[in-house]
Design an enzyme around this catalytic site. Structure first.
Site, PDB file in Angstrom:
ATOM      1  N   CYS A   1       7.748  -5.941 -17.765  1.00 11.26           N
ATOM      2  CA  CYS A   1       6.614  -6.768 -17.349  1.00 11.26           C
ATOM      3  C   CYS A   1       6.580  -6.922 -15.832  1.00 11.26           C
ATOM      4  O   CYS A   1       5.510  -7.022 -15.231  1.00 11.26           O
ATOM      5  CB  CYS A   1       6.701  -8.141 -18.016  1.00 11.26           C
ATOM      6  SG  CYS A   1       6.443  -8.106 -19.797  1.00 11.26           S
TER       7      CYS A   1
ATOM      8  N   CYS B   1       6.989   1.308  -0.354  1.00  6.84           N
ATOM      9  CA  CYS B   1       6.442   0.939  -1.656  1.00  6.84           C
ATOM     10  C   CYS B   1       6.995  -0.441  -2.012  1.00  6.84           C
ATOM     11  O   CYS B   1       7.527  -1.142  -1.146  1.00  6.84           O
ATOM     12  CB  CYS B   1       6.801   1.974  -2.728  1.00  6.84           C
ATOM     13  SG  CYS B   1       8.564   2.104  -3.065  1.00  6.84           S
TER      14      CYS B   1
END
Length: 498
Positions: A278, A455
């Site tokens: 998640c 990132c």
């Protein structure tokens, strides 16, 4: 900086958190003690009434029933409890569901006698536990080795800001005890392990798999088959979810009439690199809530279902469960629900077929390595030191030495927060096409100096740098080690931590 003051502040916070955890645990124990004492008093009252009814001649009506008008108030209470199978509070508490023909008094009594185990007290386990406790399941066991974090609270409804840092099991029991103190709650504040799974599962009638890792799902399914327990399994990610009822009916591993297990549906685990948590893929709170509520619903239906009469045998036989299906939910689709019929047990299943190779001994002895079976993803570390730079080093570079800064996160994450002057080129997974797209951008093509790539966590940026090196003529590209998480830790403490 006042280091003594900083240490003092941390110590105060830690002590307050410890006190809060202990107070929460004490409140849970007090609630359980009150319920136990209430049941003990009730049992003694019933025994005393049966053994010494204190009925005088002439207190019976014309039908031989007791005339309670001449009995003391205490005896009346004892008699009323001996006449009815539930306490008065239980009739009031569960009355709205008991009047349903699908439940009735027999179904409610089955719920009260049931013992249900929930593995995982997160986004799925919280709503499932809440509705099972509310429905009056007699005993709820909770298994989870994690502690409550702030990032859990948007979807894990049994936890709260006040219980951050507390064991998820204790936090959930605190919530559930306030919801229904008549239920018995059993703590298992640890991650489920092969060595303990059989022992724990053997104590319960039904199991709910509310975990989020393939390795856990295979372990839970294997243990459910070996202990003969029906299993309600669900998963949720982003805006989608799945639910399936496994090992129902719960026959022995070599009985083809039993329901399929997780290995029957998914004989091979997905590639480890394709599995998102998640935290990586995202999750919408109501989506996982829907799936957890559906788990509770399926569990209740299994528990309240009684035997049916067979005309052929003039006796009672087990009710045949519906043919197994995989229920799929998508919040953004119309219709939102669809189902796929599943086959029965696979003839070559390693867990539940006549050729099963998984046994209690192989499970408890540690011969089965679920992590190896499902695979693990090691942190990406593919670049030499000269092709990497720390976040602190990058932040200290003069502006004219930074070259071009490329952010490989997707557009949604880039829209949450972005470093000034960065260019968003989302990583696609295809090195050649990504490198071609990035190098064709005007800002990248005309930039002087190296291309620095960042990132979220420092993995995709390494792949992007490697793509630059292999598929373009740009002579220098560097990865910012650890990504934007490292940037927050080393350069900007106020950077959003999402």
């Amino acid at each position: 900086m006042d280091f003594d003051g900083a240490r003092g502040s941390r110590e105060v916070v830690e002590l307050r958190l410890q006190i809060e955890n202990l107070e929460s645990r004490l409140a849970t124990l007090k609630t359980q003690l009150a319920v136990a004492e209430k049941k003990d008093i009730l049992t003694k009252s019933q025994d005393d009434f049966v053994a010494k009814p204190s009925i005088k001649p002439g207190t019976e009506d014309s039908h031989g029933a007791l005339d309670f008008t001449n009995l003391k108030r205490g005896t009346l209470t004892e008699a009323s409890h001996s006449r009815w199978p539930l306490q008065n509070e239980e009739y009031t508490r569960y009355g709205r569901q008991m009047i349903l023909p699908e439940v009735g008094l027999p179904g409610q009594l089955r719920l009260k006698d049931a013992r249900v185990l929930i593995v995982g007290v997160g986004g799925l386990g919280c709503p499932a536990a809440a509705y099972l406790a509310g429905a009056g399941v007699g005993t709820l066991g909770l298994v989870d080795g994690d502690t409550v974090e702030i990032s859990n609270l948007h979807r894990q409804i049994a936890h709260s800001t006040a219980t951050v840092g507390m064991s998820k099991v204790d936090s959930a029991i605190k919530y559930l005890s306030s919801l229904n103190p008549l239920v018995r709650y059993e703590r298992h504040p640890e991650h489920l392990a092969p060595s303990s799974a059989i022992d724990i599962f053997s104590r319960y009638d039904l199991v709910l798999d509310c975990t989020d890792r393939p390795s856990s799902r295979y372990l839970i399914s294997d243990a459910a088959v070996l202990t003969g327990k029906p299993l309600v399994s669900a998963s949720a990610l982003k805006t989608e979810g799945q639910l399936v009822i496994l090992n129902n009916p719960p026959r022995s591993p070599r009985d083809p009439a039993g329901g399929p297990c997780y290995r029957c549906v998914f004989p091979k685990p997905p590639p480890a690199e394709s599995v998102l948590s998640c935290g990586e893929g995202g999750i919408l709170g109501p989506v996982v809530g829907v799936m957890g509520v559906l788990q509770a619903l399926e569990a209740i239906e299994i528990l309240v279902a009684g035997p049916i009469v067979s005309d052929a045998s003039n006796g009672t036989v087990e009710a045949e469960p519906a043919r197994p299906t995989l229920l799929m939910f998508s919040a953004n689709s119309q219709p939102q629900f669809r189902s796929v019929r599943l086959r029965s047990r696979r003839k070559d299943c390693a867990a539940c077929s006549s050729a099963a190779t998984i046994s209690r001994r192989s499970l408890t002895s540690g011969l089965l390595d679920y992590q190896t079976f499902c695979g693990t993803v090691a942190p990406v570390d593919m670049l030499p030191a000269e092709s990497r730079i720390s976040a602190a080093e990058f932040s200290n570079l003069p502006s004219d030495s930074r070259g071009v800064l490329i952010d490989t996160r997707d557009e949604t994450q880039y829209g949450i927060c972005a470093l000034p002057g960065s260019i968003n080129v989302p990583w696609t997974g295809d090195a050649k096409s990504w490198a071609a797209k990035a190098s064709s951008l005007e800002d990248v093509a005309r930039a002087h100096g190296p291309a620095h790539v960042v990132c979220r966590l420092g993995n995709d940026s390494q792949l992007a740098v490697k793509a630059f090196q292999e598929h373009t003529e740009r002579f220098e590209a560097k990865d910012i080690r650890g990504g934007l998480r490292a940037w927050r830790e080393q350069a900007d403490p106020e950077w959003p931590d999402y």
